[in-house]
Scaffold this motif. Structure first.
Motif, PDB file in Angstrom:
ATOM      1  N   ASP A  62    -130.711   1.202 -43.221  1.00  0.00           N
ATOM      2  CA  ASP A  62    -130.811  -0.239 -43.005  1.00  0.00           C
ATOM      3  C   ASP A  62    -132.090  -0.589 -42.256  1.00  0.00           C
ATOM      4  OD1 ASP A  62    -129.941  -2.761 -43.303  1.00  0.00           O
ATOM      5  OD2 ASP A  62    -128.438  -2.714 -41.728  1.00  0.00           O
ATOM      6  N   SER A  63    -132.918  -1.400 -42.884  1.00  0.00           N
ATOM      7  CA  SER A  63    -134.138  -1.873 -42.231  1.00  0.00           C
ATOM      8  C   SER A  63    -134.607  -3.119 -42.954  1.00  0.00           C
ATOM      9  CB  SER A  63    -135.234  -0.790 -42.267  1.00  0.00           C
ATOM     10  OG  SER A  63    -135.558  -0.473 -43.602  1.00  0.00           O
ATOM     11  N   GLY A  64    -135.657  -3.737 -42.441  1.00  0.00           N
ATOM     12  CA  GLY A  64    -136.211  -4.917 -43.083  1.00  0.00           C
ATOM     13  C   GLY A  64    -135.595  -6.203 -42.563  1.00  0.00           C
ATOM     14  N   PRO A  65    -135.988  -7.327 -43.168  1.00  0.00           N
ATOM     15  CA  PRO A  65    -135.533  -8.639 -42.706  1.00  0.00           C
ATOM     16  C   PRO A  65    -134.165  -8.999 -43.281  1.00  0.00           C
ATOM     17  CG  PRO A  65    -137.024  -8.900 -44.542  1.00  0.00           C
ATOM     18  CD  PRO A  65    -136.958  -7.418 -44.276  1.00  0.00           C
ATOM     19  N   PRO A  66    -133.564 -10.094 -42.816  1.00  0.00           N
ATOM     20  CA  PRO A  66    -132.318 -10.587 -43.428  1.00  0.00           C
ATOM     21  C   PRO A  66    -132.568 -10.943 -44.894  1.00  0.00           C
ATOM     22  CG  PRO A  66    -132.699 -11.645 -41.307  1.00  0.00           C
ATOM     23  CD  PRO A  66    -133.951 -10.894 -41.635  1.00  0.00           C
ATOM     24  N   ARG A  67    -131.558 -10.726 -45.732  1.00  0.00           N
ATOM     25  CA  ARG A  67    -131.724 -10.957 -47.163  1.00  0.00           C
ATOM     26  C   ARG A  67    -130.358 -11.148 -47.828  1.00  0.00           C
ATOM     27  NH1 ARG A  67    -133.232  -6.114 -45.283  1.00  0.00           N
ATOM     28  NH2 ARG A  67    -132.236  -4.195 -46.035  1.00  0.00           N
ATOM     29  N   TRP A  68    -130.420 -11.580 -49.087  1.00  0.00           N
ATOM     30  CA  TRP A  68    -129.201 -11.868 -49.850  1.00  0.00           C
ATOM     31  C   TRP A  68    -128.887 -10.730 -50.814  1.00  0.00           C
ATOM     32  CZ3 TRP A  68    -126.697 -16.074 -48.187  1.00  0.00           C
ATOM     33  CH2 TRP A  68    -127.427 -17.098 -47.566  1.00  0.00           C
ATOM     34  N   PHE A  69    -127.613 -10.521 -51.069  1.00  0.00           N
ATOM     35  CA  PHE A  69    -127.200  -9.625 -52.144  1.00  0.00           C
ATOM     36  C   PHE A  69    -125.985 -10.227 -52.833  1.00  0.00           C
ATOM     37  CE2 PHE A  69    -124.653  -8.158 -48.551  1.00  0.00           C
ATOM     38  CZ  PHE A  69    -123.400  -7.962 -49.109  1.00  0.00           C
ATOM     39  N   SER A  70    -125.733  -9.779 -54.060  1.00  0.00           N
ATOM     40  CA  SER A  70    -124.594 -10.267 -54.833  1.00  0.00           C
ATOM     41  C   SER A  70    -123.789  -9.083 -55.335  1.00  0.00           C
ATOM     42  CB  SER A  70    -125.066 -11.112 -56.019  1.00  0.00           C
ATOM     43  OG  SER A  70    -123.967 -11.624 -56.734  1.00  0.00           O
ATOM     44  N   PRO A  71    -122.540  -8.929 -54.933  1.00  0.00           N
ATOM     45  CA  PRO A  71    -121.718  -7.788 -55.366  1.00  0.00           C
ATOM     46  C   PRO A  71    -121.502  -7.795 -56.874  1.00  0.00           C
ATOM     47  CG  PRO A  71    -120.720  -8.925 -53.500  1.00  0.00           C
ATOM     48  CD  PRO A  71    -121.825  -9.799 -53.985  1.00  0.00           C
ATOM     49  N   ILE A  96    -114.783 -17.429 -60.165  1.00  0.00           N
ATOM     50  CA  ILE A  96    -114.945 -18.885 -60.095  1.00  0.00           C
ATOM     51  C   ILE A  96    -116.170 -19.314 -59.290  1.00  0.00           C
ATOM     52  CG2 ILE A  96    -112.491 -19.346 -60.403  1.00  0.00           C
ATOM     53  CD1 ILE A  96    -112.208 -19.673 -57.398  1.00  0.00           C
ATOM     54  N   PHE A  97    -116.882 -18.356 -58.673  1.00  0.00           N
ATOM     55  CA  PHE A  97    -118.071 -18.678 -57.886  1.00  0.00           C
ATOM     56  C   PHE A  97    -119.225 -17.753 -58.253  1.00  0.00           C
ATOM     57  CE2 PHE A  97    -114.780 -20.194 -54.835  1.00  0.00           C
ATOM     58  CZ  PHE A  97    -115.249 -21.488 -54.632  1.00  0.00           C
ATOM     59  N   ASP A  98    -120.431 -18.239 -58.028  1.00  0.00           N
ATOM     60  CA  ASP A  98    -121.643 -17.414 -58.029  1.00  0.00           C
ATOM     61  C   ASP A  98    -121.873 -17.026 -56.570  1.00  0.00           C
ATOM     62  OD1 ASP A  98    -124.078 -16.230 -58.327  1.00  0.00           O
ATOM     63  OD2 ASP A  98    -125.171 -18.053 -58.849  1.00  0.00           O
ATOM     64  N   ILE A  99    -121.597 -15.768 -56.218  1.00  0.00           N
ATOM     65  CA  ILE A  99    -121.528 -15.367 -54.809  1.00  0.00           C
ATOM     66  C   ILE A  99    -122.791 -14.647 -54.368  1.00  0.00           C
ATOM     67  CG2 ILE A  99    -120.244 -14.012 -53.109  1.00  0.00           C
ATOM     68  CD1 ILE A  99    -117.784 -14.346 -54.755  1.00  0.00           C
ATOM     69  N   TRP A 100    -123.363 -15.138 -53.269  1.00  0.00           N
ATOM     70  CA  TRP A 100    -124.467 -14.477 -52.584  1.00  0.00           C
ATOM     71  C   TRP A 100    -124.036 -14.229 -51.140  1.00  0.00           C
ATOM     72  CZ3 TRP A 100    -129.923 -16.778 -53.978  1.00  0.00           C
ATOM     73  CH2 TRP A 100    -130.048 -16.863 -55.368  1.00  0.00           C
ATOM     74  N   CYS A 101    -124.297 -13.061 -50.656  1.00  0.00           N
ATOM     75  CA  CYS A 101    -123.912 -12.690 -49.289  1.00  0.00           C
ATOM     76  C   CYS A 101    -125.161 -12.415 -48.453  1.00  0.00           C
ATOM     77  CB  CYS A 101    -123.024 -11.444 -49.297  1.00  0.00           C
ATOM     78  SG  CYS A 101    -121.554 -11.590 -50.337  1.00  0.00           S
ATOM     79  N   LEU A 102    -125.162 -12.887 -47.252  1.00  0.00           N
ATOM     80  CA  LEU A 102    -126.296 -12.676 -46.348  1.00  0.00           C
ATOM     81  C   LEU A 102    -126.110 -11.371 -45.586  1.00  0.00           C
ATOM     82  CD1 LEU A 102    -128.919 -13.779 -45.053  1.00  0.00           C
ATOM     83  CD2 LEU A 102    -127.467 -14.892 -43.327  1.00  0.00           C
ATOM     84  N   HIS A 103    -127.124 -10.536 -45.618  1.00  0.00           N
ATOM     85  CA  HIS A 103    -127.105  -9.277 -44.878  1.00  0.00           C
ATOM     86  C   HIS A 103    -128.150  -9.330 -43.763  1.00  0.00           C
ATOM     87  CE1 HIS A 103    -126.964  -5.059 -43.863  1.00  0.00           C
ATOM     88  NE2 HIS A 103    -128.255  -4.921 -44.141  1.00  0.00           N
ATOM     89  N   ILE A 104    -127.711  -9.110 -42.528  1.00  0.00           N
ATOM     90  CA  ILE A 104    -128.608  -9.065 -41.368  1.00  0.00           C
ATOM     91  C   ILE A 104    -128.640  -7.628 -40.877  1.00  0.00           C
ATOM     92  CG2 ILE A 104    -129.089  -9.995 -39.076  1.00  0.00           C
ATOM     93  CD1 ILE A 104    -127.316 -12.382 -39.788  1.00  0.00           C
TER      94      ILE A 104
END
Length: 702
Positions: A106-115, A151-159
């Motif tokens: 784990d490194s780098g800035p906060p970012r989005w991912f989608s399962p 039912i959703f387009d899901i993006w999750c924030l990873h810090i």
């Protein structure tokens, strides 16, 4: 327009939408996620303007999937039948394994991912941004990905663990994402689902964008951080010897409620002692993994930073609550040992203009990691799902799954046992048969009938349509089930979550139009509240408006009208004090006036008995239960009569015909029930004891 239900009986019969459910452990072994960026039309940058890694695709191995020019995350399935439940829902063990893989490098800035589990959505699904709590991993919805992804387009924030981005810059990152996606799809809402710290992020972003179409779902918001146990820990951690840091993480883990839930989940399965011991051993192993992950996610330096971040987040969000205009749903846990979540939920509900609350009295801080909590079911029950700017009762409706129906039905099953309902219907040739074979196989169908006292006929009626014909009966309901003019003595809106799940919609011409145009099966009570709250001596008397309200709408879509009657209320209770009696008692008179003042008014411009809409609860003396009877008359076709029924006179004639048929159905049942040898509960119990409790109890001859 007519309405269904007085809006009181759910609270009388007990809540049918249970939040305090037992844990259900998922069975699918997990997917392994590696943190990579997910972009839309552009790559997201960190708060320090560092460029994110380029999009990557690894074909053929099933681990990566391209999304908006970026990448979702790798997944790993272990094909174990014993680890999967019927809906493929993941478990806490999956969350732990995914978290380990996420933070391994784990490194780098906060970012989005989608399962990858969330790839089965429809093309017009709204965007859901998940904002994590103090852990920052972004996998807090792991147990819900499978259902949410449909039912959703899901993006999750990873810090990342070592990231030290200030709160204001996290808000900037989320805001940039929202604006970018809003430009791409301006007509779809954006959902912000946040837990604790993430809830503060959601509120802050919403306050800065009051004109954007947002829906906030906030679990145990950290806006009360200054009143929490965590706030008191901050000065202690700085002076605590390093040897005690591990003990601190044990304390934090127990305060989330996760360890207790794992143990209770094993015990609540009701397995034989030997298997229970095995389940407990497995839970202890999972607990060990949980503590290990917690130690990796929140090392001492990171924990201190996150606590400071939560302090800043709480102050930032609280200072801007006045600017939040978004539709908001607060989820508050009753056993949250980290935050005073119940009290905070009440405070936010009073402060925010479009806010509702759902309480989970037996849940801890990590609400979304509890097996008995289903976020999709919560959203559906609260009526918070929509794909456009406004809720469409037809296109936005998500029917209950069999498991959801079973949970609702369990709360009313005692009514089936106590009243053994008899359902009769009429075939096209006029023959009366037992069951619902006379109900048309295709909609639109408008089922119009008599409302028993307190609407007690509703639960068996709706259940039989589902169980026998697999039909969702969409009830036209009183608006008090959907909103209140002010807080007071009326039942909470959560009392009606099960009715919304089963398809009830607020009474309006627009909603009836949408339902009939979508070929739905619609349940309508023209007598509405006046009929369901009738007085002494008014049993089985119709209180319909003088003017027809539904005939021309039905004819416009060629709907089949089915009149029906229901009897049995006089066999389950005797009215001691009705509205007239209660109004003579000062205390009850004041209470009725208060309740009526809280409720949305209907038929204010109508004269006659049907206009009497005062909200009250008559006092009823229960009786040894008799039996409920339902009779659906011969279907009345309106197809091909659209032009004929444009005439007010012709429409009124058909209206009176439907009313007359309902009265005939009631009269038929009142007469025939006298011939039923099983009208009383004792003969029915004897029959079931001899033939089995699942056997159908006979009734009068047809």
């Amino acid at each position: 327009m007519a309405t269904i239900g007085p809006g009181l009986f759910p609270s009388i019969l007990s809540p049918v939408f249970r939040h305090e459910t037992s844990a259900v452990i998922g069975k699918f072994k997990s997917k392994t996620f590696a943190p990579t960026a997910v972009t839309s039309t552009q790559s997201f940058s960190s708060t320090t303007e560092q460029q994110l890694p380029p999009a990557t695709t690894i074909p053929g191995n099933g681990k990566f999937e391209e999304k908006h020019g970026g990448v979702t995350l790798p997944k790993r399935f272990r094909d174990s039948e014993a680890e999967s439940n019927e809906d493929g829902r993941l478990s806490l063990k999956d969350y732990l394994e995914e978290s380990k893989d996420m933070i391994r490098s784990d490194s780098g800035p906060p970012r989005w991912f989608s399962p990858l589990q969330c790839a089965s959505r429809s093309s017009n699904s709204p965007l859901l941004l998940f904002l994590p709590g103090i852990d920052g991993v972004g996998l807090g919805l792991t147990l819900h990905h499978q259902r949410l992804g449909k039912i959703f387009d899901i993006w999750c924030l990873h810090i990342p663990v070592l990231d030290r981005t200030p709160f204001a810059e996290l808000v900037d990152l989320i805001e940039r994402t929202m604006k970018s996606e809003n430009c791409r799809s301006p007509n779809r809402p954006i959902y912000l689902v946040g837990e604790s710290l993430g809830a503060c992020l959601a509120l802050s972003v919403a306050a800065r964008n009051p004109d954007m179409d947002l829906v906030l779902i906030l679990a145990n918001p950290a806006t009360c951080f200054n009143k929490s146990q965590l706030h008191a820990l901050m000065p202690l951690i700085n002076i605590m010897p390093e040897q005690l840091h591990l003990a601190l993480r044990y304390i934090l883990s127990s305060m989330t409620g996760v360890p207790l839930r794992m143990v209770m989940a094993a015990v609540d399965k009701g397995l034989p002692p030997q298997q229970t011991v095995g389940e407990l051993s497995e839970s202890i192993g999972t607990l060990s993994s949980y503590l290990s992950v917690l130690a990796d996610v929140l090392p001492t330096e990171t924990l201190l930073w996150k606590l400071q971040l939560m302090k800043s987040a709480s102050a930032y969000a609280n200072s801007r609550l006045h600017a939040v205009k978004a539709q908001t749903l607060i989820l508050s846990s009753g056993r949250d040992l980290l935050l005073p979540s119940l009290e905070e939920g009440e405070r936010l509900c009073r402060t925010l203009p479009r806010c509702e609350i759902r309480r989970f009295n037996d849940s801890g801080h990590a609400l979304f990691l509890e097996g008995g909590v289903d976020l999709v079911t919560i959203i559906k029950g609260a009526g918070f799902y929509r794909q456009g700017r406004y809720h469409d009762c037809a296109s936005d409706y998500l029917p209950p799954t069999p498991a959801e129906f079973e949970k609702i039905y369990d709360s009313y099953r005692w009514m089936e046992v106590a009243t053994s309902p008899v359902m009769l219907s009429t075939l096209e040739d006029g023959k009366i048969v037992r069951g619902l074979a006379g109900i048309p196989s295709e909609g639109p169908v408008l089922i119009v009938g008599y409302h028993m006292l307190l609407g007690i006929e509703l639960a068996p009626l709706v259940a039989r349509f589902w169980l026998e014909r697999n039909i969702v009966l969409r009830g036209i309901a009183h608006p008090m089930m959907f909103r209140k003019l002010r807080e007071g003595s009326l039942p909470e809106l959560s009392s009606y979550d099960s009715l919304r799940m089963m398809g009830a919609v607020p009474v309006s011409a627009t909603n009836l139009f949408r339902l009939l145009s979508s070929k739905s099966y619609v349940l309508l009570y023209p007598g509405g509240m006046r009929e369901a709250l009738h007085r002494k001596g008014e049993d089985y008397k119709l209180f319909w408006p003088e003017q027809s309200e539904f005939v021309r709408m039905a004819a416009r879509f060629g709907a089949t009208i089915i009149p029906f009657g229901a009897v049995g209320e006089d066999d389950v209770g005797e009215m001691l004090l009705d509205y007239d009696d209660l109004m003579k008692i000062p205390y009850f008179k004041a209470e009725i006036e208060r309740l009526t003042d809280e409720a949305v008014k209907l038929r204010t411009g109508v004269d006659g008995e049907v206009a009497k809409q005062d909200v009250h609860l008559p006092i009823i003396l229960p009786r040894i239960p008799g039996r409920f009877y339902y009779f659906f008359g011969k279907p009345i076709e309106t197809a091909g009569r659209k032009h004929e029924l444009k005439s007010r006179e012709k429409a009124h004639e058909l209206y009176l015909e439907v009313k007359s048929e309902v009265e005939k159905c009631i009269g038929f049942l009142k007469e025939k029930r006298e011939e039923d040898p099983y009208r009383g509960i004792l003969p029915r119990l004897v029959f079931q004891a001899m033939h089995g409790f699942d056997s159908e109890i006979p009734t009068f001859e047809l």
